[in-house]
Structures are given as C-alpha cells and as structure tokens.
Design a protein around this motif. Structure first.
Motif, PDB file in Angstrom:
ATOM      1  N   THR A 157       0.923  -1.312  -0.089  1.00  0.00           N
ATOM      2  CA  THR A 157      -0.172   0.089  -0.129  1.00  0.00           C
ATOM      3  C   THR A 157       0.779   1.305  -0.185  1.00  0.00           C
ATOM      4  OG1 THR A 157      -1.748  -1.284   1.383  1.00  0.00           O
ATOM      5  CG2 THR A 157      -1.882   1.062   1.267  1.00  0.00           C
TER       6      THR A 157
ATOM      7  N   SER B 112       2.220   1.897  -3.285  1.00  0.00           N
ATOM      8  CA  SER B 112       1.233   2.407  -4.563  1.00  0.00           C
ATOM      9  C   SER B 112       1.072   3.984  -4.069  1.00  0.00           C
ATOM     10  CB  SER B 112      -0.419   1.730  -3.885  1.00  0.00           C
ATOM     11  OG  SER B 112      -0.234   0.502  -4.280  1.00  0.00           O
TER      12      SER B 112
ATOM     13  N   LYS C  66       4.506   5.557  -5.455  1.00  0.00           N
ATOM     14  CA  LYS C  66       4.532   5.645  -6.998  1.00  0.00           C
ATOM     15  C   LYS C  66       3.835   6.769  -7.443  1.00  0.00           C
ATOM     16  CE  LYS C  66       2.914   1.602  -7.723  1.00  0.00           C
ATOM     17  NZ  LYS C  66       2.318   0.200  -8.402  1.00  0.00           N
TER      18      LYS C  66
ATOM     19  N   THR D 155       8.309  -2.080  -6.770  1.00  0.00           N
ATOM     20  CA  THR D 155       7.164  -1.549  -7.570  1.00  0.00           C
ATOM     21  C   THR D 155       7.314  -2.481  -8.762  1.00  0.00           C
ATOM     22  OG1 THR D 155       7.233   0.535  -6.781  1.00  0.00           O
ATOM     23  CG2 THR D 155       6.509   0.558  -8.883  1.00  0.00           C
TER      24      THR D 155
ATOM     25  N   GLU E  85      -6.206   2.618  -8.946  1.00  0.00           N
ATOM     26  CA  GLU E  85      -5.596   1.698  -7.739  1.00  0.00           C
ATOM     27  C   GLU E  85      -6.118   2.467  -6.470  1.00  0.00           C
ATOM     28  OE1 GLU E  85      -1.447   0.892  -7.143  1.00  0.00           O
ATOM     29  OE2 GLU E  85      -1.978  -1.179  -7.262  1.00  0.00           O
TER      30      GLU E  85
ATOM     31  N   ALA F 283      -1.899   4.996   1.880  1.00  0.00           N
ATOM     32  CA  ALA F 283      -1.264   5.296   0.886  1.00  0.00           C
ATOM     33  C   ALA F 283      -1.302   6.859   0.648  1.00  0.00           C
ATOM     34  CB  ALA F 283      -2.250   4.724  -0.443  1.00  0.00           C
TER      35      ALA F 283
END
Length: 555
Positions: free
Chosen positions: A131, A134, A137, A272, A368, A383
């Motif tokens: 998480t 994510s 990223k 990732t 996402e 996140a």
C-alpha cells in the motif's frame, strides 16, 4: 535463497528473444542517462562527466549482483543535492578535492551497504508495505513530472520540492518558449501514438534519434530550444580517491545518509516493478547489489548512486527483460564518451522531458487509489500518507513517514481488537458470531466470546472493557463466561494478568470463567506466571462444546 551472484542464475537461462528488448532498453536508457546525469552532476557540484561514470560502472555492478530486472542505478536528484550541500563546505572551494570526497562517499556508502547485507538488514523493508508502494508511485510520479515540465515549456523554473516547483512554474508561464513547447508536445504525441499502435517497439529511441536529426536540419537552437550541451570525451581510469584521514569522520555521516536514501528508494522501486511483472525481489541481496554498484562508482570517479524511479521507469518502459539491459546501457554510455559526445550534445531538452513524462505516467494510478478507498479506508489512508509524505518531504522521508504512519494505524487497530459474541448453531456443536449468523443462539446463563487478536500489553485493557460490556448487556443473566482463544496466537504477562483480573471480577459476581482453545504457548506462559494456574482451560486444550457439555448443554 538468492545466490550472491544472481547473474549465475538468470544468464545461463537467457532466451534469445529477450536480447532485442534488452538492447533497445539499454540504448534508450543511455539516451536518457546522458543528459540527466549531466544535470545531476552539476547539482552535486562535480564535473559533468561524473554522473556518466556512475552509469558506466554502477550499471554493470548492479547487473551482476541485483535481483530486479528493471531497476536502473545511477545518480539521483536527492543524492546529488545531498552530496553538493554536504561536501561543498568540506572542500573549501577546491573542486578537485570535492570530487575526491564525493568518490570516497560512494565507496563508504558501498561498504556500509555490504556490511548491512552481511548482517541481513534487508528485513527493514518489511515496514514498507504494498500500500505504501502504491502511494509512493503516485507521489514519485508527480515529483518527477514537476522536474520535467519546465524543460517541456522551455522556461527556467526553480524550487526544491513539489509545491515550490509548481508555484514557480505557474509564475513563469508567461515566459514559455513556443518552439520548445512545440518540440516537446510533438514528441509526446509521437510517443503516445507509438505506444498505442506500435507496442513493444523502440518508439522512444526513434523519437530521440529523430529529434537530433531535426536539430541538425532546423535552426531550433537559435529559436531558444535548449540542448544538453557538450560532454567531455574519454573513459575514467579506476583509482582510489585521494582523501585525508581527517576527512573520513565528516564523510561517515554523509555516507550513512546516502546509504539509507539509496536503499529505501532503490528497494521501493525494485518492489514496484517486481509486483508489476510478478517476480520476487530479494531485499537483502539488493543491499549487496547497491554496495557493489556504489563501490564501483566510487573507484570509477563517480559518486553515490541509487536505483532511481525515473531512470528505472525509462528502462522498464523501453522493454527491459533482464539486468543485461544495464550492461548494454553502460556500453552505450561508454561509446558516447568515446565517440558520440558531439552528436549527443544536440539532444533537445524538451525531448528528454517528453520521454520521462511518458515513462512515469503509468505510476500515477488513480484507479488503484480509488480501489483502496472503496475496500479499506485504513489502506487508503496509508497510501495517501505516502503520497503526501513524498510530495512534502521527498522520497526518503516520505516513505519513512508513511511506514511510521502505517505502523501507528495498525497499532491503533490492534489495540482495539474485535471481541466476537458467539452463539451455537441449533442441533450442532458449532459456534458462530451472532452478528453474522442470526440463526446462532445464545445459551441461557452463558456468554461465549472470541478474542480475535493476541493478548498483549497495549490492548488488554480494551479487551477487558469490551468483555465486561458484553456481560452488562446480558444484565444478571450470565452465570458462566467462556473465552475462545483460538484466534489469539500470542499472550504476554499483561495478557495473563488481565485474564486473572477478569476471573477475580467474575468470581466476585458469582460468575465462572473458562478458557477454550488455548494454544500450548499461551498455556506455558500462563502456567509459568502462576496467576491462572487453577482456571479451567489452562492445563489442557479444551473446546467450547466440551465445556458446555459438562454444564448440561449438550444435545
């Protein structure tokens, strides 16, 4: 278990169809690395070729020791700024000495990383969840985009973080260079069309070559389209930096900072792409790989490096299948240093920006994030903490803050565990949670509850209060309480004494306490503590049905 030399595992099984994608990815990565490394070297206060030397030596070392197929190691903006600010004062204006200090910093960071590998510290990455990745990223994609937009618009823009760069960019929108914007948008359009109609083809490489040809044929440079500029010719000679002993004390802290920054960023990037392409990444082996890469960069006149998101995204987007792409990239950088410095000097900056923006767009996966929001608010909050942390404080601090935030949320959730009220399914010896199975019946005079967590010091008070609340809801009807510990894997002394306190309170009210499904390790601790030695269920493991059967509730 990953061997110390992972190349011995994947190279013998290398398949011929992978060669072309790896070659194309390596050349594309080199085309990206040349101008970027020049810019990063200037941030570090070093000669422009120092950044290229990082790619030249570090890439080969990582390909031998690394476990990620797409990570590309090289200088990063964060490390470059850190090096420039830290060793500038130490060098006292001596540019040559500053370069030597930077080289030794890379060697020290490499040694620290190898020591961490030897003592198996790779497990620290366990605190960086999927998480958090994510959110990382999304945040990293936005940060990288803000560093490239000024090049796309052909304007000068400052700022040390995401928000100041956005503010400065808005302030300078009136200074947009239209030819630069036209070149950049044109390249973006070609990249988008190529991705849609020519998937898997070296579109980015073709765009880079085309842009260099156009710069030769059209007077775009006169119209304000900037290029990467000249690159000094020649390969570095391996050597040990000339550093005095008194300098090492000041460099140790810097090397530690570079190590942490390099590892956190690199392993986050590696995981990732590992998750995306469904292959394992060995966190501990990555310590050795980064150690080897940094050491190689240091003796090759480079400075500390990392597996940066932007260069890795370019490598992955260009189709890299194995770490051999890094070897091709290193070879291509070597060819550039020897023969093509004049040609590469004509690469337009807006084209570079377009390539990077295209590479990082897939990192910003809002779908996402919406999925996290719909499925688990806790995961969504973690996140978002990673996103905001990266945007506000940079990649290293952002990820660390998100990891700490995640741990705090989990501790909060664990400190208030669910205590399920159980009922028996009619005609059976099976029990289920009444809130989920309305047909499950509470037995008269009995209260059966399941504690769905370990009993440890930071949650036992809340568990005690919840059990007492369930008893109060039954008023004076309860004469026996059965605690199901089948989902309680651990207990500490505080947990054992909480059960003893509960037993004393119930005994004062004329209520009997029994413990069902108590694991062996829990019984061992309770018996060693001595506070519950005579309580039913502490000397042997018994089930709920057996306890109730002894009370005459059997069917």
């Amino acid at each position: 278990m990953t061997p110390a030399l992972p190349i011995l595992r994947w190279l013998p099984g290398y398949e011929r169809p992978w060669l072309r994608p790896d070659l194309v990815a390596g050349i594309t990565l080199a085309a990206y690395a040349v101008p970027v490394s020049l810019a990063y070297a200037s941030l570090a206060g070093l000669p422009s070729q120092a950044g290229l030397y990082c790619y030249l030596a570090g890439g080969i070392a990582y390909a031998i020791f690394g476990t990620s197929r797409q990570v590309a190691v090289g200088p990063t903006s964060a490390i470059s700024i850190l090096i420039g600010s830290a060793i500038g004062a130490m060098a006292a204006g001596d540019a040559s000495h500053q370069w030597q200090l930077a080289m030794f910093s890379a060697i020290l960071a490499g040694v620290i990383s190898v020591i961490a590998w030897l003592v198996k510290l790779g497990g620290i990455v366990s605190f960086v969840s999927g998480t958090i990745l994510s959110g990382f990223k999304v945040g990293a994609g936005l940060v990288i985009a803000t560093t490239q937009l000024p090049k796309l618009f052909g304007i000068s823009s400052g700022g040390s973080d995401f928000f100041t760069r956005i503010i400065d960019l808005v302030r300078h929108l009136g200074d947009v260079n239209l030819p630069s914007l036209g070149v950049g948008l044109g390249c973006l359009a070609l990249l988008v069309l190529g991705e849609r109609f020519l998937p898997g083809r070296p579109v980015a490489l073709g765009v880079v070559v085309l842009s260099i040809v156009v710069m030769y044929l059209a007077p775009l440079e006169v119209m304000g389209v900037t290029t990467v500029g000249s690159i000094p010719t020649g390969l570095p000679l391996p050597g040990w930096p000339d550093v005095r002993l008194r300098d090492t004390d000041g460099l140790l802290g810097l090397a530690l900072a570079c190590f942490f920054l390099s590892y956190i960023e690199s392993i986050s990037v590696a995981r990732t792409f590992g998750l995306k392409h469904r292959y394992p990444v060995d966190p501990n082996q990555e310590l050795l790989a980064l150690g080897a890469a940094n050491f190689a960069a240091g003796v090759a006149s480079g400075y500390p490096l990392a597996g940066g998101m932007s260069q890795s995204a370019v490598n992955e987007k260009a189709g890299a299948r194995t770490p051999l792409a890094l070897v091709f990239a290193s070879c291509a950088v070597g060819v550039v240093l020897l023969f093509l410095t004049g040609l590469m000097s004509n690469l337009p900056q807006p084209v570079l920006a377009a390539v990077v923006l295209m590479a990082v767009k897939d990192l910003i996966r809002l779908k996402e994030m919406r999925h996290y929001y719909r499925v688990s608010r806790l995961e969504f909050n973690v996140a978002m903490a990673a996103v905001v942390g990266v945007l506000l404080f940079g990649i290293l601090k952002g990820i660390l803050l998100a990891a700490i935030f995640s741990i705090l949320l989990l501790l909060k959730k664990t400190s208030h565990p669910h205590v399920a009220l159980l009922g028996r399914f009619p005609g059976t010896d099976r029990f289920g949670e009444i809130s989920r199975y309305p047909e499950a019946e509470q037995l008269p005079g009995m209260l059966v509850a399941r504690i769905e967590a370990s009993l440890v010091y930071f949650n036992v008070q809340n568990i005690l209060e919840e059990i007492q609340r369930l008893i109060r809801e039954r008023h004076s009807e309860v004469r026996r309480v059965v605690i199901d510990l089948s989902t309680s894997p651990n207990i500490d002394i505080a947990g054992a004494r909480m059960l003893a306190e509960l037993n004393d309170r119930l005994a004062d009210a004329g209520v009997t306490l029994s413990l069902a499904e108590m694991h062996g390790a829990l019984r061992d601790l309770v018996q060693a503590d001595g506070s519950l030695r005579n309580l039913e269920g502490c000397d042997r493991r018994i089930g709920i049905a057996e306890i109730l059967g002894a009370q005459g509730y059997g069917e």
